[in-house]
Each structure stands twice: as structure tokens, then as C-alpha cells.
Design a protein around this motif. Structure first.
Motif, PDB file in Angstrom:
ATOM      1  N   LEU A  18     -18.809  -5.933  25.843  1.00 18.24           N
ATOM      2  CA  LEU A  18     -17.377  -5.172  25.269  1.00 18.24           C
ATOM      3  C   LEU A  18     -16.428  -5.316  26.454  1.00 18.24           C
ATOM      4  O   LEU A  18     -15.287  -5.764  26.190  1.00 18.24           O
ATOM      5  N   ILE A  19     -16.676  -5.183  27.784  1.00 23.06           N
ATOM      6  CA  ILE A  19     -15.765  -5.378  28.871  1.00 23.06           C
ATOM      7  C   ILE A  19     -15.088  -6.859  28.888  1.00 23.06           C
ATOM      8  O   ILE A  19     -13.940  -7.251  28.809  1.00 23.06           O
ATOM      9  N   GLU A  20     -15.985  -7.700  28.817  1.00 23.75           N
ATOM     10  CA  GLU A  20     -15.540  -9.291  28.520  1.00 23.75           C
ATOM     11  C   GLU A  20     -14.579  -9.323  27.526  1.00 23.75           C
ATOM     12  O   GLU A  20     -13.698 -10.097  27.869  1.00 23.75           O
ATOM     13  N   LYS A  21     -14.676  -8.832  26.121  1.00 19.08           N
ATOM     14  CA  LYS A  21     -13.834  -9.035  25.168  1.00 19.08           C
ATOM     15  C   LYS A  21     -12.507  -8.068  25.573  1.00 19.08           C
ATOM     16  O   LYS A  21     -11.390  -9.006  25.165  1.00 19.08           O
ATOM     17  N   VAL A  22     -12.589  -6.976  26.090  1.00 18.13           N
ATOM     18  CA  VAL A  22     -11.495  -6.050  26.306  1.00 18.13           C
ATOM     19  C   VAL A  22     -10.753  -6.729  27.486  1.00 18.13           C
ATOM     20  O   VAL A  22      -9.391  -6.704  27.744  1.00 18.13           O
ATOM     21  N   VAL A  23     -11.418  -7.469  28.526  1.00 23.99           N
ATOM     22  CA  VAL A  23     -10.615  -8.214  29.507  1.00 23.99           C
ATOM     23  C   VAL A  23      -9.844  -9.492  28.956  1.00 23.99           C
ATOM     24  O   VAL A  23      -8.709  -9.666  29.474  1.00 23.99           O
ATOM     25  N   ARG A  24     -10.237 -10.035  28.112  1.00 24.85           N
ATOM     26  CA  ARG A  24      -9.782 -11.236  27.674  1.00 24.85           C
ATOM     27  C   ARG A  24      -8.614 -10.835  26.851  1.00 24.85           C
ATOM     28  O   ARG A  24      -7.311 -11.434  26.732  1.00 24.85           O
ATOM     29  N   ILE A  25      -8.609  -9.631  26.192  1.00 20.63           N
ATOM     30  CA  ILE A  25      -7.391  -9.141  25.332  1.00 20.63           C
ATOM     31  C   ILE A  25      -6.238  -8.543  26.266  1.00 20.63           C
ATOM     32  O   ILE A  25      -5.197  -9.035  25.934  1.00 20.63           O
ATOM     33  N   LEU A  26      -6.693  -8.054  27.369  1.00 20.27           N
ATOM     34  CA  LEU A  26      -5.885  -7.352  28.378  1.00 20.27           C
ATOM     35  C   LEU A  26      -5.104  -8.661  29.060  1.00 20.27           C
ATOM     36  O   LEU A  26      -3.827  -8.430  29.092  1.00 20.27           O
ATOM     37  N   LYS A  27      -5.578  -9.651  29.341  1.00 21.46           N
ATOM     38  CA  LYS A  27      -5.190 -10.692  29.981  1.00 21.46           C
ATOM     39  C   LYS A  27      -3.987 -11.390  28.927  1.00 21.46           C
ATOM     40  O   LYS A  27      -2.965 -12.082  29.475  1.00 21.46           O
ATOM     41  N   GLU A  28      -4.626 -11.602  27.614  1.00 28.60           N
ATOM     42  CA  GLU A  28      -3.934 -12.089  26.800  1.00 28.60           C
ATOM     43  C   GLU A  28      -2.198 -11.414  26.545  1.00 28.60           C
ATOM     44  O   GLU A  28      -1.402 -11.984  26.314  1.00 28.60           O
ATOM     45  N   ARG A  29      -2.415  -9.894  26.894  1.00 26.93           N
ATOM     46  CA  ARG A  29      -1.121  -9.279  27.117  1.00 26.93           C
ATOM     47  C   ARG A  29      -0.349  -9.311  28.233  1.00 26.93           C
ATOM     48  O   ARG A  29       0.422  -8.240  28.345  1.00 26.93           O
ATOM     49  N   GLY A  30      -0.953 -10.012  29.200  1.00 26.05           N
ATOM     50  CA  GLY A  30      -0.134 -10.073  30.367  1.00 26.05           C
ATOM     51  C   GLY A  30      -0.523  -9.355  31.471  1.00 26.05           C
ATOM     52  O   GLY A  30       0.174  -9.256  32.431  1.00 26.05           O
ATOM     53  N   LEU A  31      -1.540  -8.664  31.309  1.00 24.19           N
ATOM     54  CA  LEU A  31      -1.916  -7.554  32.327  1.00 24.19           C
ATOM     55  C   LEU A  31      -3.085  -8.058  33.475  1.00 24.19           C
ATOM     56  O   LEU A  31      -3.555  -9.102  33.224  1.00 24.19           O
ATOM     57  N   ARG A  32      -2.789  -7.786  34.523  1.00 25.69           N
ATOM     58  CA  ARG A  32      -3.676  -8.227  35.633  1.00 25.69           C
ATOM     59  C   ARG A  32      -4.793  -7.087  35.748  1.00 25.69           C
ATOM     60  O   ARG A  32      -4.746  -5.904  35.853  1.00 25.69           O
ATOM     61  N   VAL A  33      -5.913  -7.733  35.653  1.00 26.46           N
ATOM     62  CA  VAL A  33      -7.158  -6.849  35.389  1.00 26.46           C
ATOM     63  C   VAL A  33      -8.222  -7.350  36.451  1.00 26.46           C
ATOM     64  O   VAL A  33      -8.588  -8.241  36.990  1.00 26.46           O
ATOM     65  N   ALA A  34      -8.838  -6.156  37.086  1.00 25.93           N
ATOM     66  CA  ALA A  34      -9.965  -6.288  37.815  1.00 25.93           C
ATOM     67  C   ALA A  34     -11.203  -5.461  37.353  1.00 25.93           C
ATOM     68  O   ALA A  34     -11.215  -4.427  36.792  1.00 25.93           O
ATOM     69  N   VAL A  35     -12.526  -6.032  37.565  1.00 27.03           N
ATOM     70  CA  VAL A  35     -13.676  -5.413  37.238  1.00 27.03           C
ATOM     71  C   VAL A  35     -14.611  -5.294  38.244  1.00 27.03           C
ATOM     72  O   VAL A  35     -14.758  -6.137  39.231  1.00 27.03           O
ATOM     73  N   ILE A  36     -14.839  -3.902  38.332  1.00 24.14           N
ATOM     74  CA  ILE A  36     -15.919  -3.658  39.630  1.00 24.14           C
ATOM     75  C   ILE A  36     -17.157  -3.135  38.774  1.00 24.14           C
ATOM     76  O   ILE A  36     -17.143  -2.318  38.105  1.00 24.14           O
ATOM     77  N   LYS A  37     -18.175  -3.962  39.164  1.00 26.79           N
ATOM     78  CA  LYS A  37     -19.553  -3.641  38.474  1.00 26.79           C
ATOM     79  C   LYS A  37     -20.392  -2.872  39.473  1.00 26.79           C
ATOM     80  O   LYS A  37     -20.641  -3.312  40.543  1.00 26.79           O
TER      81      LYS A  37
END
Length: 160
Positions: A18-37
Motif C-alpha cells: 500500500l505504501i508503495e502505491k501511495v508514494v507513487r501517487i503522491l510523487k505524481e502529484r508533485g509532492l516530496r515524500v520520505a518513508v521511514i521503515k
């Protein structure tokens, strides 16, 4: 900077997918995203014999790898850093997504997979969870998203 935590009662719930999909969508919207696992069992990024491994084996408390378009820091710590400390290291981003950190944080979204995550979602008894993403229909008092609807989950995150 917004911070969102994806949590689940158990492994194999589908958080990473799910996070992988959400990151792709947010990046397509021009947002800068960090993931901390959160790696509750520990981890090692190094490979025996590589220079960085040799430096750590020699006793270096921190080893930083730097390339033309990325960097990595491996640092020995006496305690697990708090999520807020980790967010500072993430740098200049619009959204920080944390995976795991079940007991910490705000803006927690539960991922529930029927037959894997237990008999009922954590959000039934934990009012600090703000939304549920599930593979089965469940009546809850918080927003619920279908397992396959990462677009709606992304919309919910950006509106927080």
C-alpha cells in the motif's frame, strides 16, 4: 511537513504494498515524500568485504556512503531514535510516511488484511487510529478505504 504512520497488527498485512502505491501517487502529484521503515528485528545494509562494511568492522560509529544522486548513513546508536528525530534526518519533504512504529505517532492509519491481521482491526479498541484500509468490509466509526483504493488513501492523506 505532514507525518503519517501505517500500522498493522501483524506482518504480511500489505503495508509495504500500500505504501508503495501511495508514494507513487503522491510523487505524481508533485509532492516530496520520505518513508521511514521500522525494522523491529534489526537490519544490515552492508555486505561483508565492501569498504563500508570494513569501516564498521574496524569500529567506526558512523559510515556515510555518498554518490552522485543518493546517500546513506549507517550509525551505531545506543537507543532507537524517536520518530521525530528520524523525521529531521529525512530532510526537506512534504510528507513523511512511517511504516510500523505501532505504539508511536499520530495520524496512524491501520492496514487490515482479513485472515492475516487477526480477527478484528486494532482500531476497534484504539481510538487514536484515524483511518482503516482493509481487504474486507468492516463497519467502523472512522474513514474506511478498500484495500485496492490507494488513490482515496492518498487523497485522505493530502487533506489532513
Amino acid at each position: 511537513m505532514k507525518t503519517i504512520s501505517f500500522i498493522a497488527a501483524s506482518s504480511n498485512s500489505g503495508k509495504t504494498t500500500l505504501i508503495e502505491k501511495v508514494v507513487r501517487i503522491l510523487k505524481e502529484r508533485g509532492l516530496r515524500v520520505a518513508v521511514i521503515k521500522h525494522a523491529s528485528k534489526g537490519f544490515d545494509l552492508d555486505r561483508p568485504g565492501k569498504d563500508s562494511w570494513r569501516f564498521r568492522e574496524a569500529g567506526a560509529d558512523a559510515v556515510m556512503l555518498v554518490g552522485p544522486d543518493s546517500m546513506a548513513l549507517m550509525k551505531t546508536t545506543e537507543r532507537q531514535p524517536a520518530p521525530a528525530e528520524l523525521e529531521l534526518w529525512a530532510g526537506d519533504v512534504d510528507i513523511v510516511i512511517r511504516e510500523g512504529f505501532k505504539q508511536e505517532g499520530s495520524n496512524r492509519i491501520e492496514v487490515f488484511r482479513g485472515g492475516v491481521s487477526g480477527e478484528q482491526p486494532l482500531c476497534i479498541n484504539d481510538r487514536s487510529i484515524i483511518a482503516l484500509v482493509s481487504s474486507v468490509p468492516i463497519a467502523v466509526a472512522i474513514p474506511r478505504f478498500d484495500w485496492n483504493d490507494a488513490v482515496s488513501v492518498s487523497d485522505f492523506i493530502t487533506k489532513l
